[in-house]
Motif scaffolding. Structure first.
Motif, PDB file in Angstrom:
ATOM      1  N   ALA A 166       0.849  -1.202   0.000  1.00 32.52           N
ATOM      2  CA  ALA A 166       0.000   0.000   0.000  1.00 32.52           C
ATOM      3  C   ALA A 166       0.883   1.250   0.000  1.00 32.52           C
ATOM      4  N   GLY A 167       1.998   1.193   0.708  1.00 27.88           N
ATOM      5  CA  GLY A 167       2.938   2.316   0.716  1.00 27.88           C
ATOM      6  C   GLY A 167       3.545   2.551  -0.656  1.00 27.88           C
ATOM      7  N   LEU A 168       3.823   1.459  -1.354  1.00 26.54           N
ATOM      8  CA  LEU A 168       4.403   1.570  -2.695  1.00 26.54           C
ATOM      9  C   LEU A 168       3.395   2.201  -3.672  1.00 26.54           C
ATOM     10  N   ALA A 169       2.123   1.914  -3.458  1.00 24.23           N
ATOM     11  CA  ALA A 169       1.086   2.546  -4.295  1.00 24.23           C
ATOM     12  C   ALA A 169       1.079   4.054  -4.055  1.00 24.23           C
ATOM     13  N   MET A 170       1.170   4.471  -2.807  1.00 24.64           N
ATOM     14  CA  MET A 170       1.217   5.909  -2.498  1.00 24.64           C
ATOM     15  C   MET A 170       2.483   6.536  -3.062  1.00 24.64           C
ATOM     16  N   MET A 171       3.573   5.785  -2.999  1.00 23.11           N
ATOM     17  CA  MET A 171       4.838   6.288  -3.538  1.00 23.11           C
ATOM     18  C   MET A 171       4.700   6.614  -5.033  1.00 23.11           C
ATOM     19  N   THR A 172       3.926   5.822  -5.745  1.00 27.16           N
ATOM     20  CA  THR A 172       3.709   6.066  -7.175  1.00 27.16           C
ATOM     21  C   THR A 172       3.059   7.425  -7.387  1.00 27.16           C
ATOM     22  N   LYS A 173       2.022   7.707  -6.596  1.00 31.83           N
ATOM     23  CA  LYS A 173       1.332   9.004  -6.740  1.00 31.83           C
ATOM     24  C   LYS A 173       2.279  10.156  -6.405  1.00 31.83           C
ATOM     25  N   LEU A 174       3.049   9.994  -5.329  1.00 34.88           N
ATOM     26  CA  LEU A 174       3.948  11.074  -4.893  1.00 34.88           C
ATOM     27  C   LEU A 174       4.980  11.406  -5.970  1.00 34.88           C
ATOM     28  N   PHE A 175       5.647  10.374  -6.493  1.00 33.05           N
ATOM     29  CA  PHE A 175       6.672  10.648  -7.505  1.00 33.05           C
ATOM     30  C   PHE A 175       6.041  11.120  -8.822  1.00 33.05           C
ATOM     31  N   ALA A 176       4.851  10.604  -9.149  1.00 31.13           N
ATOM     32  CA  ALA A 176       4.187  11.075 -10.376  1.00 31.13           C
ATOM     33  C   ALA A 176       3.957  12.576 -10.292  1.00 31.13           C
ATOM     34  N   ASP A 177       3.530  13.029  -9.144  1.00 27.87           N
ATOM     35  CA  ASP A 177       3.264  14.449  -8.923  1.00 27.87           C
ATOM     36  C   ASP A 177       4.577  15.246  -8.954  1.00 27.87           C
ATOM     37  N   ARG A 178       5.542  14.792  -8.200  1.00 32.71           N
ATOM     38  CA  ARG A 178       6.799  15.547  -8.041  1.00 32.71           C
ATOM     39  C   ARG A 178       7.605  15.633  -9.336  1.00 32.71           C
ATOM     40  N   LEU A 179       7.526  14.568 -10.159  1.00 29.82           N
ATOM     41  CA  LEU A 179       8.411  14.490 -11.329  1.00 29.82           C
ATOM     42  C   LEU A 179       7.755  14.895 -12.646  1.00 29.82           C
ATOM     43  N   ALA A 180       6.482  15.268 -12.597  1.00 24.50           N
ATOM     44  CA  ALA A 180       5.769  15.610 -13.847  1.00 24.50           C
ATOM     45  C   ALA A 180       6.458  16.761 -14.576  1.00 24.50           C
ATOM     46  N   ASP A 181       6.846  17.787 -13.853  1.00 24.09           N
ATOM     47  CA  ASP A 181       7.492  18.940 -14.501  1.00 24.09           C
ATOM     48  C   ASP A 181       8.876  18.600 -15.046  1.00 24.09           C
ATOM     49  N   ASP A 182       9.424  17.477 -14.606  1.00 22.81           N
ATOM     50  CA  ASP A 182      10.749  17.069 -15.096  1.00 22.81           C
ATOM     51  C   ASP A 182      10.643  16.154 -16.313  1.00 22.81           C
ATOM     52  N   GLY A 183       9.420  15.867 -16.764  1.00 23.91           N
ATOM     53  CA  GLY A 183       9.263  14.985 -17.913  1.00 23.91           C
ATOM     54  C   GLY A 183       9.529  13.524 -17.565  1.00 23.91           C
ATOM     55  N   ILE A 184       9.177  13.151 -16.332  1.00 23.68           N
ATOM     56  CA  ILE A 184       9.341  11.747 -15.906  1.00 23.68           C
ATOM     57  C   ILE A 184       7.961  11.219 -15.501  1.00 23.68           C
ATOM     58  N   LEU A 185       7.509  10.177 -16.191  1.00 19.70           N
ATOM     59  CA  LEU A 185       6.185   9.605 -15.929  1.00 19.70           C
ATOM     60  C   LEU A 185       6.327   8.396 -15.005  1.00 19.70           C
ATOM     61  N   VAL A 186       5.357   8.246 -14.099  1.00 18.46           N
ATOM     62  CA  VAL A 186       5.440   7.200 -13.076  1.00 18.46           C
ATOM     63  C   VAL A 186       4.133   6.410 -13.048  1.00 18.46           C
TER      64      VAL A 186
END
Ligand code: NAP
Length: 258
Positions: A166-186
């Motif tokens: 469940a933590g890994l699922a949340m981690m996906t959302k966090l990095f998707a949000d944080r890295l969107a402006d860097d052109g990195i999709l999660v």
């Protein structure tokens, strides 16, 4: 094929091998990580080459910071860049134990390998991906996290596994949000019951549940290549306007049925 280079943690066996092979079929260079089973990693590399790809094997315990950094150093120096990180390595509890009696040792082990390792590996990979040039799709990288139906399914005899997934699922959302402006999709890929070494010990139980009781609408075991095909779709940029997305690859297990 857009992602030309990939690193698959736990690529030596099971689902990780299935992912490595599908990426190879798409012509990708694949870093095959393993913890201790070098022979299995070599077998995967041979299969990758046979399938038309290329790659390398790299030993690293994902729960150890120095190992993670050495692994990234190896991949970046050999490949020049990393287009796709697949956080697949993971372990189940050595012994299934009830919530009211389970101990801290298993909790700490699963937390370190299944969640802390992928988190800091992704952090360090993303810092390096941000520095690399955009590819033809304007991307600097992609990350896929392999979670489980345990993200939302209660198994009271392996609560530690459910919680870290469940933590890994949340981690996906966090990095998707944080890295969107860097052109990195999660992305998160959420497997159902897949036939690997991890599930070999409970084969009879799941044979009954899947084949006789129909716990999954599609009455068969999942295969490593089922997950590999989903990762390949990400590698081939089939979802350019999606990030933080969850893909259920579970034979329909997630459906609520009446
Ligand atoms: P598996 O057959 O037991 O293979 C585990 C892989 O992870 C091996 O390549 C192993 O390397 C590697 N590994 C274990 N600990 C590691 C560590 N500390 N550092 C680096 N690599 C490590 O497992 P699997 O069934 O393929 O599972 C792969 C992933 O899918 C896991 O995250 C699992 O939780 C998840 N998953 C599995 C199922 C299923 O039904 N099988 C369902 C949902 C999700 P060595 O070969 O060197 O030991």
């Amino acid at each position: 094929m857009e992602a030309r280079t990939a690193l698959v943690t736990g690529g030596s066996r099971g689902i990780g091998r299935g992912i490595a092979l599908e990426l190879a079929r798409a012509g990708c260079r694949v870093g095959i990580n393993y913890a201790g089973n070098e022979a299995a990693a070599r077998d995967t590399l041979a299969a990758v080459k046979e399938a038309g790809g290329d790659g390398l094997i790299v030993q690293a315990d994902v729960s150890v910071a120095a190992d993670r950094n050495r692994m990234l150093d190896t991949v970046f120096s050999e490949f020049g860049r990393l287009d796709l990180l697949v956080n697949n390595a993971g372990v189940a509890p050595n012994v299934r134990a009830d919530l009211l009696t389970c101990g801290e040792e298993s909790f700490d082990r699963l937390f370190a390998i299944n969640l802390k390792g992928p988190f800091f590996l992704t952090q360090q990979a993303a810092l390096r991906m941000r520095e690399q040039a955009q590819d033809g799709h304007g991307l600097r990288g992609r990350v896929v996290n392999i979670t489980s139906i345990s993200v939302y399914t209660s198994s009271v005899n392996r609560g530690d596994y459910c919680m870290v997934k469940a933590g890994l699922a949340m981690m996906t959302k966090l990095f998707a949000d944080r890295l969107a402006d860097d052109g990195i999709l999660v992305y998160e890929i959420r497997p159902g019951v897949i036939a690997t070494d991890m599930t070999a010990g409970v084969k009879e139980k799941y044979d009954h549940l899947i084949l006789e009781k129909g716990i999954t609408p599609l009455r068969r075991w999942g295969r490593p290549e089922d997950i590999g095909l989903a990762v390949r779709a990400v590698a081939e940029d089939r979802f350019p306007f999606s990030t933080g997305e969850v893909f259920n690859v579970d034979g329909g297990f997630h459906l609520h049925r009446l």
